[in-house]
Write an enzyme that holds these catalytic residues in place. Structure first.
Site, PDB file in Angstrom:
ATOM      1  N   HIS A  56     -70.414  -6.721 -26.232  1.00  0.00           N
ATOM      2  CA  HIS A  56     -69.662  -7.047 -24.945  1.00  0.00           C
ATOM      3  C   HIS A  56     -70.722  -6.513 -23.839  1.00  0.00           C
ATOM      4  O   HIS A  56     -71.929  -6.379 -24.032  1.00  0.00           O
ATOM      5  CB  HIS A  56     -68.841  -5.915 -24.800  1.00  0.00           C
ATOM      6  CG  HIS A  56     -68.949  -4.439 -25.098  1.00  0.00           C
ATOM      7  ND1 HIS A  56     -69.777  -3.574 -24.292  1.00  0.00           N
ATOM      8  CD2 HIS A  56     -68.690  -3.545 -26.027  1.00  0.00           C
ATOM      9  CE1 HIS A  56     -69.937  -2.183 -24.689  1.00  0.00           C
ATOM     10  NE2 HIS A  56     -69.409  -2.221 -25.938  1.00  0.00           N
ATOM     11  N   HIS A  65     -73.256  -3.817 -24.141  1.00  0.00           N
ATOM     12  CA  HIS A  65     -74.750  -4.294 -24.857  1.00  0.00           C
ATOM     13  C   HIS A  65     -75.514  -5.502 -24.088  1.00  0.00           C
ATOM     14  O   HIS A  65     -76.717  -5.302 -24.179  1.00  0.00           O
ATOM     15  CB  HIS A  65     -74.168  -4.977 -26.079  1.00  0.00           C
ATOM     16  CG  HIS A  65     -73.221  -3.882 -26.974  1.00  0.00           C
ATOM     17  ND1 HIS A  65     -71.916  -4.224 -27.203  1.00  0.00           N
ATOM     18  CD2 HIS A  65     -73.628  -2.828 -27.634  1.00  0.00           C
ATOM     19  CE1 HIS A  65     -71.430  -3.262 -27.762  1.00  0.00           C
ATOM     20  NE2 HIS A  65     -72.675  -2.493 -28.334  1.00  0.00           N
ATOM     21  N   GLN A 104     -73.261   6.917 -40.385  1.00  0.00           N
ATOM     22  CA  GLN A 104     -72.746   7.575 -38.876  1.00  0.00           C
ATOM     23  C   GLN A 104     -71.248   7.781 -38.986  1.00  0.00           C
ATOM     24  O   GLN A 104     -70.909   8.228 -37.924  1.00  0.00           O
ATOM     25  CB  GLN A 104     -73.483   7.061 -37.979  1.00  0.00           C
ATOM     26  CG  GLN A 104     -73.132   5.732 -37.422  1.00  0.00           C
ATOM     27  CD  GLN A 104     -73.902   5.094 -36.305  1.00  0.00           C
ATOM     28  OE1 GLN A 104     -75.004   4.730 -36.744  1.00  0.00           O
ATOM     29  NE2 GLN A 104     -73.374   5.097 -35.356  1.00  0.00           N
ATOM     30  N   LYS A 145     -73.918   5.190 -21.864  1.00  0.00           N
ATOM     31  CA  LYS A 145     -72.592   5.658 -22.472  1.00  0.00           C
ATOM     32  C   LYS A 145     -72.567   6.675 -23.539  1.00  0.00           C
ATOM     33  O   LYS A 145     -71.507   7.387 -23.809  1.00  0.00           O
ATOM     34  CB  LYS A 145     -71.959   4.276 -22.979  1.00  0.00           C
ATOM     35  CG  LYS A 145     -70.853   4.277 -23.986  1.00  0.00           C
ATOM     36  CD  LYS A 145     -69.787   4.225 -23.274  1.00  0.00           C
ATOM     37  CE  LYS A 145     -68.263   4.142 -24.110  1.00  0.00           C
ATOM     38  NZ  LYS A 145     -68.466   4.330 -25.364  1.00  0.00           N
ATOM     39  N   GLN A 161     -76.544  10.707 -27.535  1.00  0.00           N
ATOM     40  CA  GLN A 161     -77.685  10.045 -28.546  1.00  0.00           C
ATOM     41  C   GLN A 161     -78.732   9.688 -27.755  1.00  0.00           C
ATOM     42  O   GLN A 161     -79.785   9.891 -28.468  1.00  0.00           O
ATOM     43  CB  GLN A 161     -76.847   8.602 -28.889  1.00  0.00           C
ATOM     44  CG  GLN A 161     -77.514   7.594 -29.677  1.00  0.00           C
ATOM     45  CD  GLN A 161     -76.717   6.356 -30.192  1.00  0.00           C
ATOM     46  OE1 GLN A 161     -76.117   6.618 -31.371  1.00  0.00           O
ATOM     47  NE2 GLN A 161     -76.788   5.437 -29.173  1.00  0.00           N
ATOM     48  N   SER A 193     -66.359  -0.632 -24.417  1.00  0.00           N
ATOM     49  CA  SER A 193     -66.830  -0.266 -25.802  1.00  0.00           C
ATOM     50  C   SER A 193     -66.019  -1.070 -26.641  1.00  0.00           C
ATOM     51  O   SER A 193     -65.043  -1.588 -26.376  1.00  0.00           O
ATOM     52  CB  SER A 193     -66.070   1.230 -25.796  1.00  0.00           C
ATOM     53  OG  SER A 193     -65.857   1.487 -27.235  1.00  0.00           O
ATOM     54  N   SER A 194     -66.724  -1.303 -27.768  1.00  0.00           N
ATOM     55  CA  SER A 194     -66.320  -2.095 -28.933  1.00  0.00           C
ATOM     56  C   SER A 194     -64.766  -1.440 -29.450  1.00  0.00           C
ATOM     57  O   SER A 194     -64.071  -2.406 -29.786  1.00  0.00           O
ATOM     58  CB  SER A 194     -67.125  -1.944 -30.138  1.00  0.00           C
ATOM     59  OG  SER A 194     -68.546  -2.456 -29.678  1.00  0.00           O
TER      60      SER A 194
HETATM   61  P1  AMP Z   1     -73.021   0.794 -30.215  1.00  0.00           P
HETATM   62  O1  AMP Z   1     -72.846  -0.819 -30.636  1.00  0.00           O
HETATM   63  O2  AMP Z   1     -71.752   1.280 -29.686  1.00  0.00           O
HETATM   64  O3  AMP Z   1     -73.875   1.408 -31.366  1.00  0.00           O
HETATM   65  O4  AMP Z   1     -74.101   0.682 -28.842  1.00  0.00           O
HETATM   66  C1  AMP Z   1     -75.136   0.203 -29.037  1.00  0.00           C
HETATM   67  C2  AMP Z   1     -75.813   0.421 -27.854  1.00  0.00           C
HETATM   68  O5  AMP Z   1     -75.080   0.107 -26.642  1.00  0.00           O
HETATM   69  C3  AMP Z   1     -75.926   2.097 -27.556  1.00  0.00           C
HETATM   70  O6  AMP Z   1     -77.286   2.203 -26.983  1.00  0.00           O
HETATM   71  C4  AMP Z   1     -74.815   2.127 -26.557  1.00  0.00           C
HETATM   72  O7  AMP Z   1     -75.057   3.291 -25.729  1.00  0.00           O
HETATM   73  C5  AMP Z   1     -74.862   0.965 -25.864  1.00  0.00           C
HETATM   74  N1  AMP Z   1     -73.591   0.790 -24.840  1.00  0.00           N
HETATM   75  C6  AMP Z   1     -72.309   0.641 -25.508  1.00  0.00           C
HETATM   76  N2  AMP Z   1     -71.336   0.545 -24.659  1.00  0.00           N
HETATM   77  C7  AMP Z   1     -72.046   0.566 -23.472  1.00  0.00           C
HETATM   78  C8  AMP Z   1     -71.873   0.481 -22.076  1.00  0.00           C
HETATM   79  N3  AMP Z   1     -70.384   0.327 -21.638  1.00  0.00           N
HETATM   80  N4  AMP Z   1     -72.642   0.643 -20.965  1.00  0.00           N
HETATM   81  C9  AMP Z   1     -73.889   0.671 -21.518  1.00  0.00           C
HETATM   82  N5  AMP Z   1     -74.557   0.771 -22.763  1.00  0.00           N
HETATM   83  C10 AMP Z   1     -73.594   0.703 -23.797  1.00  0.00           C
END
Ligand code: AMP
Length: 298
Positions: A44, A47, A71, A159, A163, A195-196
């Site tokens: 989204h 990312h 995880q 976000k 982490q 968020s996904s």
């Molecule tokens: P994920 O696919 O949820 O593991 O996220 C991959 C990366 O994208 C991680 O570094 C997250 O912190 C970042 N991310 C996910 N959602 C957001 C968001 N709304 N704003 C900024 N970074 C994000």
């Protein structure tokens, strides 16, 4: 709001670690810098903002799309985690990404896998408390990916602020010569952090969800109004949730130093701090946070 992504530069899809390592080696030999963004897909705007930052700062941008079983504590959360590689390709291509690495779980955890990484600090708070073993899974997969790609820079979203703090410790502990870039949280127009997992909210839950970030803002307002007491700041957020969340169940609300993730000294916030929360809905657990710098005295 649904975003439309169009095809941009050509994107290379790689699923074999050896091919990825060879590709990266070749680019480095040419003197190119490599930026890397690890993700779990269902991409989204959050990312995409990381991809754009990586593209701006690197000659070659690699992203990974891998739903990392190590995880996840909850098997349902892993099984039903949204997966859509066709969509992910478009988002990556549109942002100018060079390579999308999408290995299988069997490839990343070959039979006989007996070695993993362990995080010994900062995991007894926030998401670490509700998701035992989660950050061990995160640093284990990142160690594999960093070793394969050997990026110059890695890009992570605030976000997942815990982490970011733990990845910083991973780079320091394992002597990875990699720069960490922490990028701001991307939100929907109503404040909900992208968020996904938002796709797994019901209509009613989606209407309520912006209150998760508004509660944190209420806590931040209290600090800006002069409150320094961590417990009182946290209580402001809890009171807001009490009044505005009727479906969501609060997992935690916490006020800590950042990136140390310790209780503020004498319970009073000074320096950089984080107000973070997690809220359970029927099929998704939403996390959000705000970080700010607070002067020593008002
Ligand atoms: P994920 O696919 O949820 O593991 O996220 C991959 C990366 O994208 C991680 O570094 C997250 O912190 C970042 N991310 C996910 N959602 C957001 C968001 N709304 N704003 C900024 N970074 C994000």
């Amino acid at each position: 709001m649904k975003q439309t992504y169009v095809r941009g530069t050509s994107l290379r899809l790689i699923s074999e670690p050896a091919e990825l390592a060879a590709f990266c080696r070749e680019r480095k030999q040419r003197g190119e810098t490599i930026g890397f963004v690890p993700t779990m897909g269902a991409l989204h705007e959050g990312h995409a903002s990381l991809f754009r930052e990586a593209v701006a700062q690197s000659d070659c941008t690699i992203i990974s799309v891998f739903v990392n079983p190590a995880q996840f504590g909850d098997p349902d959360d892993y099984q039903y985690y949204p997966r859509d590689l066709a969509h992910d390709r478009l988002v990556a291509e549109h942002a100018g990404v060079t390579v999308l690495f999408c290995p299988s779980a069997e490839t990343m955890y070959p039979e006989g896998t007996s070695v993993s990484a362990h995080v010994a600090a900062k995991t007894d708070v926030l998401c670490g408390q509700s998701r035992p073993g989660h950050f061990d899974g995160v640093v284990t997969i990142l160690t594999k990916l960093f070793a394969l790609i050997q990026p110059d820079c890695v890009f992570f979203g605030m976000k997942d602020a815990q982490q970011v703090a733990i990845v910083d410790d991973l780079l320091h502990s394992f002597l990875f010569p990699i720069k960490l870039v922490a990028c701001p949280i991307v939100r929907e127009a109503d404040g909900l952090a992208r968020s996904s997992r938002n796709a797994r909210l019901t209509t009613e839950e989606r209407s309520e969800a912006p209150h998760v970030s508004r509660g944190l803002q209420a806590g931040l307002e209290a600090v800006r109004d002069g409150c320094r007491e961590a417990a009182a700041i946290g209580q402001t957020v809890k009171d807001y949730y009490q009044q505005h969340l009727t479906i969501g169940r609060v997992d935690y609300v916490d006020v800590l130093t950042y990136p140390g993730l310790t209780s503020p000294p004498d319970g009073m916030v000074t320096g950089r701090f984080i107000i973070a929360s997690a809220v359970y809905y029927s099929k998704a657990r939403l996390i959000d946070n705000v970080t700010e710098h607070c002067p020593a005295s008002v």
